[in-house]
Scaffold this motif. Structure first.
Motif, PDB file in Angstrom:
ATOM      1  N   SER A 257      -3.986  -0.053   0.281  1.00 39.92           N
ATOM      2  CA  SER A 257      -2.651   0.529   0.174  1.00 39.92           C
ATOM      3  C   SER A 257      -1.764   0.015   1.290  1.00 39.92           C
ATOM      4  O   SER A 257      -2.238  -0.497   2.310  1.00 39.92           O
ATOM      5  CB  SER A 257      -2.726   2.056   0.235  1.00 39.92           C
ATOM      6  OG  SER A 257      -3.324   2.470   1.452  1.00 39.92           O
ATOM      7  N   CYS A 258      -0.456   0.163   1.099  1.00 44.44           N
ATOM      8  CA  CYS A 258       0.530  -0.327   2.059  1.00 44.44           C
ATOM      9  C   CYS A 258       0.384   0.390   3.395  1.00 44.44           C
ATOM     10  O   CYS A 258       0.302   1.623   3.449  1.00 44.44           O
ATOM     11  CB  CYS A 258       1.932  -0.115   1.498  1.00 44.44           C
ATOM     12  SG  CYS A 258       3.263  -0.564   2.635  1.00 44.44           S
ATOM     13  N   GLU A 259       0.351  -0.361   4.469  1.00 46.22           N
ATOM     14  CA  GLU A 259       0.198   0.212   5.803  1.00 46.22           C
ATOM     15  C   GLU A 259       1.464   0.923   6.270  1.00 46.22           C
ATOM     16  O   GLU A 259       1.437   1.621   7.276  1.00 46.22           O
ATOM     17  CB  GLU A 259      -0.186  -0.873   6.804  1.00 46.22           C
ATOM     18  CG  GLU A 259      -1.543  -1.501   6.532  1.00 46.22           C
ATOM     19  CD  GLU A 259      -1.928  -2.572   7.541  1.00 46.22           C
ATOM     20  OE1 GLU A 259      -1.402  -2.531   8.680  1.00 46.22           O
ATOM     21  OE2 GLU A 259      -2.747  -3.447   7.190  1.00 46.22           O
ATOM     22  N   ASP A 264      -0.105   2.244  -3.398  1.00 49.43           N
ATOM     23  CA  ASP A 264      -1.339   1.628  -3.891  1.00 49.43           C
ATOM     24  C   ASP A 264      -1.048   1.034  -5.270  1.00 49.43           C
ATOM     25  O   ASP A 264      -0.786   1.762  -6.227  1.00 49.43           O
ATOM     26  CB  ASP A 264      -2.449   2.686  -3.975  1.00 49.43           C
ATOM     27  CG  ASP A 264      -3.799   2.092  -4.338  1.00 49.43           C
ATOM     28  OD1 ASP A 264      -3.836   1.152  -5.152  1.00 49.43           O
ATOM     29  OD2 ASP A 264      -4.819   2.580  -3.822  1.00 49.43           O
ATOM     30  N   ILE A 277      -1.839  -6.895  -3.124  1.00 49.29           N
ATOM     31  CA  ILE A 277      -0.978  -6.389  -2.059  1.00 49.29           C
ATOM     32  C   ILE A 277      -0.450  -7.599  -1.294  1.00 49.29           C
ATOM     33  O   ILE A 277      -1.051  -8.684  -1.359  1.00 49.29           O
ATOM     34  CB  ILE A 277      -1.732  -5.415  -1.124  1.00 49.29           C
ATOM     35  CG1 ILE A 277      -0.730  -4.583  -0.304  1.00 49.29           C
ATOM     36  CG2 ILE A 277      -2.709  -6.175  -0.213  1.00 49.29           C
ATOM     37  CD1 ILE A 277      -1.326  -3.319   0.285  1.00 49.29           C
ATOM     38  N   ILE A 301       0.969  -4.901   3.164  1.00 48.06           N
ATOM     39  CA  ILE A 301       2.088  -4.012   2.855  1.00 48.06           C
ATOM     40  C   ILE A 301       2.580  -4.291   1.441  1.00 48.06           C
ATOM     41  O   ILE A 301       2.320  -5.338   0.859  1.00 48.06           O
ATOM     42  CB  ILE A 301       3.255  -4.194   3.858  1.00 48.06           C
ATOM     43  CG1 ILE A 301       3.698  -5.649   3.930  1.00 48.06           C
ATOM     44  CG2 ILE A 301       2.862  -3.705   5.240  1.00 48.06           C
ATOM     45  CD1 ILE A 301       4.832  -5.913   4.891  1.00 48.06           C
ATOM     46  N   CYS A 302       3.290  -3.334   0.879  1.00 49.33           N
ATOM     47  CA  CYS A 302       3.816  -3.482  -0.481  1.00 49.33           C
ATOM     48  C   CYS A 302       5.044  -4.389  -0.471  1.00 49.33           C
ATOM     49  O   CYS A 302       5.602  -4.707   0.587  1.00 49.33           O
ATOM     50  CB  CYS A 302       4.164  -2.115  -1.068  1.00 49.33           C
ATOM     51  SG  CYS A 302       5.621  -1.347  -0.322  1.00 49.33           S
ATOM     52  N   SER A 303       5.473  -4.782  -1.645  1.00 46.80           N
ATOM     53  CA  SER A 303       6.598  -5.716  -1.773  1.00 46.80           C
ATOM     54  C   SER A 303       7.884  -5.151  -1.179  1.00 46.80           C
ATOM     55  O   SER A 303       8.651  -5.866  -0.521  1.00 46.80           O
ATOM     56  CB  SER A 303       6.812  -6.061  -3.248  1.00 46.80           C
ATOM     57  OG  SER A 303       5.606  -6.453  -3.854  1.00 46.80           O
ATOM     58  N   CYS A 305       8.317  -2.804   1.216  1.00 53.41           N
ATOM     59  CA  CYS A 305       8.273  -2.727   2.678  1.00 53.41           C
ATOM     60  C   CYS A 305       8.321  -4.122   3.296  1.00 53.41           C
ATOM     61  O   CYS A 305       8.936  -4.324   4.342  1.00 53.41           O
ATOM     62  CB  CYS A 305       7.019  -1.980   3.131  1.00 53.41           C
ATOM     63  SG  CYS A 305       7.064  -0.202   2.748  1.00 53.41           S
ATOM     64  N   HIS A 306       7.685  -5.075   2.623  1.00 53.42           N
ATOM     65  CA  HIS A 306       7.717  -6.458   3.107  1.00 53.42           C
ATOM     66  C   HIS A 306       9.154  -6.970   3.143  1.00 53.42           C
ATOM     67  O   HIS A 306       9.594  -7.580   4.121  1.00 53.42           O
ATOM     68  CB  HIS A 306       6.849  -7.333   2.197  1.00 53.42           C
ATOM     69  CG  HIS A 306       6.423  -8.624   2.829  1.00 53.42           C
ATOM     70  ND1 HIS A 306       5.677  -9.561   2.170  1.00 53.42           N
ATOM     71  CD2 HIS A 306       6.650  -9.141   4.066  1.00 53.42           C
ATOM     72  CE1 HIS A 306       5.444 -10.588   2.960  1.00 53.42           C
ATOM     73  NE2 HIS A 306       6.036 -10.362   4.121  1.00 53.42           N
ATOM     74  N   PRO A 318       5.311  -3.139  11.152  1.00 59.17           N
ATOM     75  CA  PRO A 318       4.970  -2.144  10.127  1.00 59.17           C
ATOM     76  C   PRO A 318       4.911  -0.727  10.702  1.00 59.17           C
ATOM     77  O   PRO A 318       5.319   0.232  10.040  1.00 59.17           O
ATOM     78  CB  PRO A 318       3.594  -2.614   9.639  1.00 59.17           C
ATOM     79  CG  PRO A 318       3.637  -4.091   9.832  1.00 59.17           C
ATOM     80  CD  PRO A 318       4.387  -4.284  11.116  1.00 59.17           C
ATOM     81  N   ARG A 322       7.100   2.412   9.511  1.00 60.25           N
ATOM     82  CA  ARG A 322       6.400   3.636   9.098  1.00 60.25           C
ATOM     83  C   ARG A 322       6.994   4.851   9.811  1.00 60.25           C
ATOM     84  O   ARG A 322       7.220   5.906   9.201  1.00 60.25           O
ATOM     85  CB  ARG A 322       4.912   3.514   9.405  1.00 60.25           C
ATOM     86  CG  ARG A 322       4.078   4.715   8.936  1.00 60.25           C
ATOM     87  CD  ARG A 322       2.604   4.496   9.258  1.00 60.25           C
ATOM     88  NE  ARG A 322       1.805   5.640   8.870  1.00 60.25           N
ATOM     89  CZ  ARG A 322       1.295   5.829   7.657  1.00 60.25           C
ATOM     90  NH1 ARG A 322       1.507   4.921   6.709  1.00 60.25           N
ATOM     91  NH2 ARG A 322       0.589   6.888   7.384  1.00 60.25           N
TER      92      ARG A 322
END
Length: 332
Positions: A257-259, A264, A277, A301-303, A305-306, A318, A322
């Motif tokens: 899952s995304c940090e 997920d 991911i 990380i997810c798209s 957040c990236h 990250p 967060r």
């Protein structure tokens, strides 16, 4: 008449006509403006290449081409004239790139924000270095491309934009002002970026970057230079490194899952999202240097957040992003 079907003899007749009428009358007679980028060189004289190519059509096909029927660049006039054995010279160099201005601004900062003359060894060294940059390798250049005179002028363009300069600024561009503002706000980080660009140019390490779609980089902001950004993005797209990072998480019994936001892909998209991911290199290259990448340097990380990390410089880590999300959530 086929466009571009001119002969050497037709070009010579157009040159003779230009000499007979005089340049200004010749241009006005056929509706052309003076050359902006390329000139034709013949017997020690310079001619407006587009106008000559257009009028040469008169002697080949019965009528001249008008200025809006073709371009004066490499696709039309320049290639036609070169094909017939004429020499054509570029008279305008490419605009300065962000990487180039970073290097010039770093030099001015090291000189206490004062411009530096072309005769100074530091300017001559920077001129040599800028001519190695791959930024404009596919663009036409004149023989004056980033020569010491041009580099010296750029240092004064930057120096006279400094808020501590009391005189009248020279004609610096928007890029000069933007990079100067970043140096004033983040001198250590920007100087580090300049140092990394310089080191990579000296060692030739930019030449081994994998080919990529340069337009894709427009989606990212650049806290450093564009060349360092290319290498940074190339690291993130290293499929072997990404897979090793994913395997290390799965082997530890953790969810993929995304940090940042804990998204997920498999939980939301099922089998289509299983094992997917994105991978982010946490430390920008101007800070991390060219050393070996460790898995701890990477974040999954997810798209979304990236994209948010890369959207605006300086990039948040990250963990920073967060914390911002948690703060936003508590405020709501």
């Amino acid at each position: 008449m086929e466009k571009g079907a001119i002969t050497r003899q037709a070009v010579l007749k157009a040159l003779d006509e230009c000499d007979l009428l005089g340049r200004q009358v010749f241009l006005e007679t056929y509706g052309f403006k003076g050359a902006q980028s390329y000139v034709l060189l013949h017997e020690g004289r310079e001619y407006d290449s587009k106008a000559i190519a257009g009028v040469a059509h008169r002697y080949t096909g019965g009528r001249p081409l008008t200025a809006d029927e073709f371009s004066g660049g490499r696709a039309h006039a320049v290639s036609w004239l070169k094909r017939e054995g004429f020499q054509v010279r570029l008279i305008r160099n490419p605009d300065w790139s962000r990487d180039e201005v970073i290097l010039a601004c770093d030099l001015v900062m090291s000189n206490e924000w004062k411009g530096i003359d072309a005769s100074d060894p530091r300017v001559q060294d920077l001129s040599r270095l800028l001519q190695m940059l791959p930024d404009h390798q596919n663009a036409p250049r004149s023989e004056t491309f980033r020569n010491p005179n041009g580099v010296g002028r750029k240092t004064f363009d930057i120096a006279t934009q400094h808020p501590g300069y009391a005189g009248k600024p020279t004609n610096g561009g928007a890029m000069d002002k933007a990079v100067l503002a970043e140096f004033l706000a983040r001198p250590r980080q920007m100087s580090a970026a300049a140092r990394r660009i310089r080191e990579a140019l000296e060692t030739g390490s930019f030449q081994d970057l994998p080919s990529s779609d340069e337009s894709a980089l427009d989606e990212y902001s650049a806290p450093e230079g564009r060349l360092l950004l290319r290498r940074h993005v190339a690291r993130e797209r290293d499929t072997k490194l990404r897979q090793k990072k994913i395997d290390s998480v799965l082997q530890g019994g953790l969810a993929l899952s995304c940090e940042v936001c804990e998204f997920d892909f498999e939980a939301v998209y099922g089998d289509r999202g299983a094992g997917y991911i994105e991978c982010h290199h946490v430390v920008p290259l101007h800070v991390a240097g060219e050393g070996r990448t460790k898995l701890s340097d990477l974040a999954l990380i997810c798209s979304n957040c990236h994209r948010m990390i890369h959207r605006k410089a300086p990039w948040p880590t990250p963990q920073d992003l967060r914390r911002q999300l948690k703060t936003r959530s508590s405020e709501r």
